[in-house]
Write a protein that holds these residues in place. Sequence first.
Motif, mmCIF file in Angstrom:
data_model
loop_
_atom_site.group_PDB
_atom_site.id
_atom_site.type_symbol
_atom_site.label_atom_id
_atom_site.label_comp_id
_atom_site.label_asym_id
_atom_site.label_seq_id
_atom_site.Cartn_x
_atom_site.Cartn_y
_atom_site.Cartn_z
ATOM 1 N N ALA A 25 0.833 -1.197 0.000
ATOM 2 C CA ALA A 25 0.000 0.000 0.000
ATOM 3 C C ALA A 25 0.865 1.244 0.000
ATOM 4 O O ALA A 25 1.899 1.301 0.671
ATOM 5 N N LEU A 62 -7.295 10.642 -1.307
ATOM 6 C CA LEU A 62 -8.036 9.721 -0.454
ATOM 7 C C LEU A 62 -9.466 9.693 -0.958
ATOM 8 O O LEU A 62 -10.115 10.739 -1.068
ATOM 9 N N PHE A 68 -13.330 4.400 5.710
ATOM 10 C CA PHE A 68 -11.901 4.451 6.032
ATOM 11 C C PHE A 68 -11.735 4.827 7.489
ATOM 12 O O PHE A 68 -12.642 5.371 8.130
ATOM 13 N N ASN A 72 -5.493 3.679 9.078
ATOM 14 C CA ASN A 72 -5.083 2.998 7.854
ATOM 15 C C ASN A 72 -5.890 3.486 6.656
ATOM 16 O O ASN A 72 -6.620 2.725 6.031
ATOM 17 N N PRO A 73 -5.774 4.753 6.303
ATOM 18 C CA PRO A 73 -6.515 5.251 5.139
ATOM 19 C C PRO A 73 -5.958 4.659 3.854
ATOM 20 O O PRO A 73 -4.774 4.356 3.753
ATOM 21 N N LYS A 74 -6.819 4.484 2.868
ATOM 22 C CA LYS A 74 -6.412 3.887 1.590
ATOM 23 C C LYS A 74 -6.049 5.008 0.612
ATOM 24 O O LYS A 74 -6.895 5.577 -0.056
ATOM 25 N N TRP A 75 -4.750 5.305 0.548
ATOM 26 C CA TRP A 75 -4.258 6.354 -0.321
ATOM 27 C C TRP A 75 -4.073 5.837 -1.743
ATOM 28 O O TRP A 75 -3.777 4.666 -1.951
ATOM 29 N N THR A 76 -4.224 6.713 -2.715
ATOM 30 C CA THR A 76 -3.896 6.404 -4.104
ATOM 31 C C THR A 76 -2.928 7.458 -4.615
ATOM 32 O O THR A 76 -3.220 8.651 -4.566
ATOM 33 N N SER A 354 -13.014 6.570 12.641
ATOM 34 C CA SER A 354 -13.350 6.099 11.306
ATOM 35 C C SER A 354 -14.622 6.758 10.801
ATOM 36 O O SER A 354 -15.389 7.342 11.574
ATOM 37 N N THR A 375 -2.620 2.234 -8.020
ATOM 38 C CA THR A 375 -1.989 2.650 -6.776
ATOM 39 C C THR A 375 -0.535 2.230 -6.795
ATOM 40 O O THR A 375 -0.221 1.067 -7.010
ATOM 41 N N ASN A 377 3.673 2.756 -5.225
ATOM 42 C CA ASN A 377 4.462 2.989 -4.026
ATOM 43 C C ASN A 377 5.611 3.923 -4.374
ATOM 44 O O ASN A 377 6.766 3.633 -4.169
#
Length: 428
Positions: A25, A62, A68, A72-76, A354, A375, A377
């Motif tokens: 991630a 985000l 979320f 642990n937010p789901k970043w792109t 959350s 996504t 890294n």
Amino acid sequence: MVNLLRLLWLIILLLDLFITKSMAAFVPTSRYYQGSVIIGNKMYFLGGIVNSGKGTNSLFYLDVSLPFNSANPKWTDLTSVAPIPVNSAFAPPCVGGSNKATIFLFEHHKTNNDNSTTIVTFTFDSTTQKWSTPTTTGAPQTREDMKAVIDKNGKIYINGGFEPYKTQKSYNSTFIFDSSSLSWTNGSNAPIIRSAYTATLLSNGLIVYIGGTNDDPSPEINMNLISIYNTNNGTWSLMNATGDPIMARQSYAAVLNKNGFIVIYGGAANNYTVAPNPALATLDTNSMPYKWSAKQFNSVYAPPPLAYHSAQLVGDYMIIAFGAGLLNAKFDLATAPNNNIFILDTSNYTWVSSINNVSTLIVNPSGPSNPNPTTSNSSDNNSSHITIPLIAGLGSAFIIIASIIGIVFWYRKRRLHYIATPGTNTRE
């Protein structure tokens, strides 16, 4: 035959390494003085000063339409496909365009190695994920550490800010950018010189300017001395707010909630050596004069003292991101970094961990749906990124590729099941 098997095994190991890296991630590094905006259901973050002490060309978002949590937010990450044209920091972004899908970024850099004497406008089309540098007319003298606010007619207002090269002073001049004609005009001067302030547009067309610094020996501006710009007639007024005492501050964040309250958090005072009290407060713009109210909190989900951070409102939630913490009487990214987000429910002013009821968080339902990029890294610098397109093969080529992938995943499953791996538990 032995050499062929060795080659196949090497291919499997390389593919396994690539898949492992691709599945990792993306987590953005700590930063401050980044920009942030919302388009549709995506909260974009632009640039910022990172641990190297330099600006970065990173762009990531985000997706707030998905559940979320702050841990642990789901970043792109978009940096590999759409890096900002310059290493950016202290530059205010603003969303405009005919479909409200374009980010306007107002920079003080022409290139990474060339500072500009006038404000440089970069635009990012979120539908095509392309940056451009449109030709503008009448660009004013360069500024940084200011805010950009857009009205219903597509005019973007910038007041004051800090001139970083010659005078190194803050100003009270007003610049108005027409996002349709790409032209600048000058507005009237504000009653107070400001930089590192907050600017909030109300539904009645008033822009409320609060706090910041004016470069006097005691730099922070009294939070009760509020400058108000009327976008309807182009005039300024000065208001003395009432209510609870709110300590002066700069480099803090503010949002406007649905009840007409400006919610502020954090900031720094006394040359960035003190966290001002109260950390959390609201300004009621429904009353005349406006009225301050201090908010007390005690929650494990609350942020530490922060400065240089950003904030956006999503539904009832104020989302605070990045910035520098306070350690040893100094707000410093090197000693107190922050790459976290924190969530405040502005309906009751409680900190939460959350957001789960995503159906109420549609920010701009009529706005475009952005493409879903891969996504990655990536780092925050101009590094190389590997992109492997999906190739649809036919016949034996397809069978070979599918077989290798199947072997890779069998190998990964076997390895994970049978092999126990030891664990290790400023301005510019």
